[in-house]
Design a protein around this motif. Structure first.
Motif, PDB file in Angstrom:
ATOM      1  N   PRO A   8       0.836  -1.203   0.000  1.00 54.70           N
ATOM      2  CA  PRO A   8       0.000   0.000   0.000  1.00 54.70           C
ATOM      3  C   PRO A   8       0.867   1.247   0.000  1.00 54.70           C
ATOM      4  CG  PRO A   8       0.034  -1.032   2.179  1.00 54.70           C
ATOM      5  CD  PRO A   8       0.722  -1.979   1.250  1.00 54.70           C
ATOM      6  N   PRO A   9       0.372   2.329  -0.621  1.00 54.60           N
ATOM      7  CA  PRO A   9       1.174   3.575  -0.635  1.00 54.60           C
ATOM      8  C   PRO A   9       1.430   4.082   0.774  1.00 54.60           C
ATOM      9  CG  PRO A   9      -1.085   3.982  -1.358  1.00 54.60           C
ATOM     10  CD  PRO A   9      -0.937   2.497  -1.270  1.00 54.60           C
ATOM     11  N   GLN A  10       2.681   4.396   1.030  1.00 60.13           N
ATOM     12  CA  GLN A  10       3.057   4.851   2.359  1.00 60.13           C
ATOM     13  C   GLN A  10       2.863   6.362   2.467  1.00 60.13           C
ATOM     14  OE1 GLN A  10       7.076   3.569   2.975  1.00 60.13           O
ATOM     15  NE2 GLN A  10       6.642   1.436   2.470  1.00 60.13           N
ATOM     16  N   PRO A  11       2.343   6.826   3.582  1.00 60.67           N
ATOM     17  CA  PRO A  11       2.147   8.276   3.738  1.00 60.67           C
ATOM     18  C   PRO A  11       3.476   9.014   3.780  1.00 60.67           C
ATOM     19  CG  PRO A  11       1.778   7.142   5.826  1.00 60.67           C
ATOM     20  CD  PRO A  11       1.943   6.066   4.787  1.00 60.67           C
TER      21      PRO A  11
ATOM     22  N   GLY B 176      13.291   4.847   1.100  1.00 59.32           N
ATOM     23  CA  GLY B 176      12.244   5.397   0.241  1.00 59.32           C
ATOM     24  C   GLY B 176      10.988   4.541   0.279  1.00 59.32           C
ATOM     25  N   ASN B 177       9.946   5.016  -0.384  1.00 58.98           N
ATOM     26  CA  ASN B 177       8.670   4.306  -0.416  1.00 58.98           C
ATOM     27  C   ASN B 177       8.775   3.063  -1.306  1.00 58.98           C
ATOM     28  OD1 ASN B 177       7.472   6.259   1.200  1.00 58.98           O
ATOM     29  ND2 ASN B 177       6.837   7.485  -0.559  1.00 58.98           N
TER      30      ASN B 177
ATOM     31  N   THR C  85       9.099   3.219  -5.423  1.00 56.45           N
ATOM     32  CA  THR C  85       8.189   4.083  -6.176  1.00 56.45           C
ATOM     33  C   THR C  85       8.942   4.981  -7.140  1.00 56.45           C
ATOM     34  OG1 THR C  85       6.713   4.086  -4.250  1.00 56.45           O
ATOM     35  CG2 THR C  85       6.289   5.728  -5.956  1.00 56.45           C
ATOM     36  N   HIS C  86      10.139   5.416  -6.763  1.00 58.12           N
ATOM     37  CA  HIS C  86      10.932   6.316  -7.594  1.00 58.12           C
ATOM     38  C   HIS C  86      12.321   5.708  -7.817  1.00 58.12           C
ATOM     39  CE1 HIS C  86       7.891   9.455  -7.118  1.00 58.12           C
ATOM     40  NE2 HIS C  86       7.891   9.175  -5.826  1.00 58.12           N
TER      41      HIS C  86
ATOM     42  N   ALA D  98      19.328   3.203  -2.389  1.00 58.38           N
ATOM     43  CA  ALA D  98      19.264   1.951  -1.640  1.00 58.38           C
ATOM     44  C   ALA D  98      20.298   0.945  -2.134  1.00 58.38           C
ATOM     45  CB  ALA D  98      17.859   1.356  -1.749  1.00 58.38           C
ATOM     46  N   LYS D  99      20.594   0.951  -3.417  1.00 58.10           N
ATOM     47  CA  LYS D  99      21.579   0.006  -3.954  1.00 58.10           C
ATOM     48  C   LYS D  99      22.953   0.230  -3.326  1.00 58.10           C
ATOM     49  CE  LYS D  99      23.789  -1.438  -8.247  1.00 58.10           C
ATOM     50  NZ  LYS D  99      25.145  -1.036  -7.785  1.00 58.10           N
TER      51      LYS D  99
END
Length: 372
Positions: free
Chosen positions: A10-13, A176-177, A195-196, A203-204
């Motif tokens: 689910p999309p995180q706020p 990130g999300n 998401t982006h 993160a990598k």
């Protein structure tokens, strides 16, 4: 082997943006000592920056665990880049070993997806991308594809797949999300989609050679393209929507409305007095033939109320510019309807073309500066 299907998260706020304080120095100069693994190769590959040709090349025993790790809550802060306008992120900050802190010339924060980078051919760390990926899917990446998915290898699974998923989400959501996660149970492999793309780049580097909860050494690489046709269509649709939104934000709204009006005239739709499209409410069960018959009936009724057109000599239709003959006739027809309703000023009569006085080459009509 069991496999967990791709699970959409689910999309995180969005987190509240707190006022940053000056970035702290993650390490002191000289604290991190880089230890070289035992090389078994005979030739040094400058592309992969390692030795090649050995029997134990790139084996698990040659990987060493990273000595540092970034912590966004403790390490993020203001640097000189916030005053100079540099939007790129510090690579050593992502790896947790930047000794400069607030004196660094790069930013010590997560990349902001809403703030685009100056050059799309570079990653968030200002490193140049390449046309193709490396053979091992490592390195900076490719500028020909927007990759948001990471391949995570050498994971030590927990007792159940749910526990493994919880561990992966807890460690990777810091950067990130997350949009989706896929785990190949009993294979030690997972795919994490952000998401982006900027968050995937960060993160990598942050999770390379790191460990989760079982003291393993992760192998983090770029994921190859998903062969699923539905995934390809969804990604293509997402990129098209992003492109349309970017173009729409830069265009004048009046230009968009004018294009809609022209398209409506070409398709034979009804326009109001302001020139905008009037949408007709149709039932879901009504097919295209019924809608076409209704439009033709309305067109015949409007044409019957118009005065008979003046008799003109029949001339073969000539295409003008980019518009076809049928389009020009449609524009003329709707212009007469709007003129009858009083929304357009009366058309000016056309002047008759002047016939040449005498046959010839037509050179006598041009003057000269020497004439009196």
């Amino acid at each position: 082997m069991s496999e967990i299907a791709t699970k959409a998260l689910p999309p995180q706020p969005k987190k509240k943006v707190k006022k940053l304080k000056p970035a702290r120095k993650q390490v002191k100069p000289g604290d991190v000592v880089k230890t070289e693994a035992v090389q078994t190769g005979k030739e040094y590959n400058i592309w992969y920056n390692k030795w090649a040709g050995g029997d134990r090349e790139d084996s698990y025993s040659n990987k060493t665990k990273s000595q540092t790790r970034c912590s966004i809550k403790q390490d993020a802060g203001l640097t000189r880049a916030n005053t100079t306008g540099n939007k790129y992120i510090c690579l050593f900050f992502a790896r947790g070993c930047c000794p400069y802190g607030w004196e660094c010339e790069y930013r010590h924060t997560l990349p902001d997806p809403d703030d685009s980078m100056p050059d799309s051919s570079k990653d968030c760390f200002a490193r140049d991308k390449f046309a193709d990926y490396r053979d091992d899917m490592g390195g900076v990446g490719s500028f020909n594809r927007q990759n948001r998915t990471l391949y995570i290898g050498r994971i030590r699974e927990c007792a159940t797949a749910g526990e493994t998923e919880e561990v992966i989400i807890r460690h990777f959501k810091e950067w990130g999300n997350l949009e989706a996660i896929r785990i190949l149970q009993y294979r030690g492999v997972a795919f994490v989609t952000y998401t982006h793309e900027l968050n995937a780049q960060f993160a990598k580097e942050s999770m390379a050679c790191q460990s989760l909860d079982n003291d393993e050494i992760l192998n983090v690489r770029w994921a190859t393209e998903d062969p699923n046709p539905e995934s390809k269509k969804a990604e293509k649709r997402r990129l098209e929507e992003l492109g349309q939104e970017a173009i729409k934000d830069r265009m004048d709204p009046r230009v968009i409305e004018a294009m809609r009006a022209v398209r409506a005239l070409e398709e034979g739709d009804t326009l109001d007095d302001a020139g905008y499209l009037v949408e007709e409410a149709d039932d879901d069960d009504e097919d295209d033939d019924e809608r076409g018959a209704k439009r033709r009936r309305l067109a015949i009724e409007d044409a019957a109320s118009l005065p008979p057109p003046q008799q003109q000599e029949a001339q073969p239709p000539q295409p003008v510019g980019l518009l076809t003959t049928d389009t020009l006739e449609s524009l003329k027809y709707f212009a007469e309807i709007r003129q009858k309703n009083g929304s357009l000023p009366p058309a000016q009569p056309k002047k008759a073309p002047v016939a040449p006085s005498a046959p010839g080459l037509g050179l006598a009509d041009y003057g000269s500066d020497d004439e009196d």
